[in-house]
Design a protein around this motif. Structure first.
Motif, PDB file in Angstrom:
ATOM      1  N   THR A 138       0.832  -1.201   0.000  1.00  0.00           N
ATOM      2  CA  THR A 138       0.000   0.000   0.000  1.00  0.00           C
ATOM      3  C   THR A 138       0.870   1.254   0.000  1.00  0.00           C
ATOM      4  O   THR A 138       0.589   2.212  -0.724  1.00  0.00           O
ATOM      5  N   LEU A 147       0.666   5.798   4.937  1.00  0.00           N
ATOM      6  CA  LEU A 147      -0.656   5.383   4.475  1.00  0.00           C
ATOM      7  C   LEU A 147      -1.734   6.398   4.815  1.00  0.00           C
ATOM      8  O   LEU A 147      -1.706   7.010   5.884  1.00  0.00           O
ATOM      9  N   GLU A 175      -6.446   3.451   5.026  1.00  0.00           N
ATOM     10  CA  GLU A 175      -5.552   2.330   4.722  1.00  0.00           C
ATOM     11  C   GLU A 175      -4.829   1.843   5.978  1.00  0.00           C
ATOM     12  O   GLU A 175      -4.524   0.661   6.097  1.00  0.00           O
TER      13      GLU A 175
END
Length: 137
Positions: free
Chosen positions: A14, A103, A107
């Motif tokens: 991510t 993030l 997330e």
């Protein structure tokens, strides 16, 4: 697979899709440099490739492709810990200090460690999932 490794693999994939991806990459490279320094050039190249794949998956709205990439990195991180159990502490540090801060808030919630416990008796069944769950009977 350990919850730490699962969270770290998800966070890494991510994070490399963010503007701070060079920091995410540096954190991953540092882990390999500690355990398998001879593999660092290959890991650097693979992270570059994975960034392109993650961005393409996001553009296409293909969450499954992104999940598969995260799963690949979870397995790689698990192998690092298997080769050097002390690497788990370094993975935790990189997760907390490098990857998670990169993030977006929603997330960050995805990569939290999840502990689930269940007990079934008799003919009972237990279905647990940290994300989507598909049951076919």
């Amino acid at each position: 697979m350990e919850p730490l490794v699962m969270a770290a693999g998800t966070a890494l994939v991510t994070a490399i899709a963010t503007d701070g991806w060079q920091q995410a990459r540096a954190g991953a490279v540092a882990l390999w440099r500690r355990v398998h320094p001879e593999r660092v050039p290959a890991i650097e190249a693979e992270l570059e490739e994975v960034r392109g794949e993650v961005l393409a998956a996001r553009d296409a709205g293909d969450r499954e492709a992104e999940d598969r990439l995260a799963d690949e990195w979870r397995h790689r991180l698990a192998r690092l810990v298997a080769a050097d159990p002390a690497a788990a502490a370094e993975i935790r540090r990189v997760l907390d200090e490098v990857w998670s801060p990169l993030l977006p808030e929603q997330e960050r919630e995805r990569v939290q460690n999840i502990t689930m416990r269940a007990e079934a008796s008799g003919h009972g069944r237990v279905y647990q999932a940290g994300r989507d769950q598909h049951i076919t009977e």
